[in-house]
Design an enzyme around this catalytic site. Structure first.
Site, PDB file in Angstrom:
ATOM      1  N   ASP A 176      30.532   8.429 -81.008  1.00 50.28           N
ATOM      2  CA  ASP A 176      29.681   8.023 -82.111  1.00 50.28           C
ATOM      3  C   ASP A 176      30.121   6.617 -82.522  1.00 50.28           C
ATOM      4  O   ASP A 176      31.207   6.156 -82.149  1.00 50.28           O
ATOM      5  CB  ASP A 176      29.844   9.004 -83.270  1.00 50.28           C
ATOM      6  CG  ASP A 176      28.992   8.636 -84.472  1.00 50.28           C
ATOM      7  OD1 ASP A 176      27.793   8.389 -84.301  1.00 50.28           O
ATOM      8  OD2 ASP A 176      29.562   8.566 -85.581  1.00 50.28           O
ATOM      9  N   ASP A 184      29.153   4.611 -86.062  1.00 49.96           N
ATOM     10  CA  ASP A 184      29.487   4.454 -87.480  1.00 49.96           C
ATOM     11  C   ASP A 184      30.444   5.548 -87.932  1.00 49.96           C
ATOM     12  O   ASP A 184      30.149   6.740 -87.797  1.00 49.96           O
ATOM     13  CB  ASP A 184      28.215   4.530 -88.338  1.00 49.96           C
ATOM     14  CG  ASP A 184      27.213   3.444 -87.997  1.00 49.96           C
ATOM     15  OD1 ASP A 184      27.113   2.476 -88.751  1.00 49.96           O
ATOM     16  OD2 ASP A 184      26.541   3.562 -86.944  1.00 49.96           O
ATOM     17  N   ASP A 201      32.430  11.870 -85.957  1.00 50.13           N
ATOM     18  CA  ASP A 201      32.986  12.086 -87.298  1.00 50.13           C
ATOM     19  C   ASP A 201      32.139  12.999 -88.161  1.00 50.13           C
ATOM     20  O   ASP A 201      32.522  13.283 -89.296  1.00 50.13           O
ATOM     21  CB  ASP A 201      33.131  10.738 -88.024  1.00 50.13           C
ATOM     22  CG  ASP A 201      31.778  10.138 -88.378  1.00 50.13           C
ATOM     23  OD1 ASP A 201      30.929   9.989 -87.465  1.00 50.13           O
ATOM     24  OD2 ASP A 201      31.563   9.808 -89.556  1.00 50.13           O
TER      25      ASP A 201
END
Length: 237
Positions: free
Chosen positions: A16, A18, A178
């Site tokens: 991922d 961001d 995240d």
């Protein structure tokens, strides 16, 4: 003869963006706040708005306006999105930086033969612009936003297709993220997941259901090694 120094050959690691590779909240919330200020709406502290990041620009904008008490009309969504994107692209790397340990970890994984790619819900052109601005492009075989795949995270197709576009095998992949979309997409794709605890998620990272939780990016490589060892052990039975 296999090169023991390239023991990750054949594996693809999807990341991922961001909140996983790059701390982007200051610039994303900066754009949101400039839009709010232009409408005489109080701005939001970055810390209070981090949970808005990771679901795409439109979701961030919609929920950001709503939480700030700004009027939101779906009929104006496209115009507001275009305003947001025009400002964000101008400030995409003002304060955004890779997390500590990211670059060294990417270099080690690549040196060991792993294919690296990005599977993000951030639009591809914005993702590419950010990664280029941070001089990170050369680390990745593919930078894959939701516009390049048949379905975005939390759909597993996002991971499978990003890995395939990278030249990798979706059956030999790991997702590092995240948030809930990352973990859910990994489960849907049938791949293990590593969750970083320092990203952007309204749900505590420990409760996301990932296979391994790490508190610093320096721990990601060891987590990947452990997951691959478990996969190899299961397949040898």
């Amino acid at each position: 003869m296999n090169d023991p120094a390239r023991d990750l050959t054949g594996w693809t690691i999807a990341f991922d963006l961001d909140g996983t590779l790059v701390e982007t909240a200051p610039d994303l919330i900066g754009t949101l706040n400039r839009m709010l200020a232009a409408r005489d709406i109080p701005q939001m502290p970055v810390e209070a708005a981090q949970h808005l990041v990771g679901h795409g620009a439109l979701a961030l904008l919609r929920h950001g306006f709503q939480e700030a008490g700004a009027p939101w009309r779906e009929s104006e969504a496209q115009a507001l999105l275009e305003e947001f994107l025009a400002d964000y692209i101008e400030h995409i790397a003002d304060f955004s930086r890779p997390y500590d340990g990211v670059i060294a970890t990417l270099e080690r994984l690549a040196a060991r033969g792993a294919i690296l790619c990005v599977a993000t819900n951030k639009r591809t052109d914005l993702s590419v612009a950010l990664i280029e601005a941070l001089d990170m492009t050369h680390h990745f075989a593919v930078i894959c936003g939701p516009d390049l795949v048949s379905a975005r995270k939390p759909d597993g197709a996002h991971i499978r297709e990003a890995v395939s576009m990278s030249g990798g095998d979706p059956a030999r992949a790991i997702m590092v993220g995240d948030g809930a979309p990352d973990v859910q997409a990994a489960k849907s794709a049938g791949v293990p997941s590593v969750v970083v605890s320092f990203g952007y998620t309204p749900i505590p990272a420990k409760d996301l259901g990932g296979d391994v939780l790490v508190d610093h990016f320096d721990q990601v490589e060891a987590a990947i090694d452990g997951l691959i060892a478990e996969v190899r052990a299961r397949r040898s039975i």
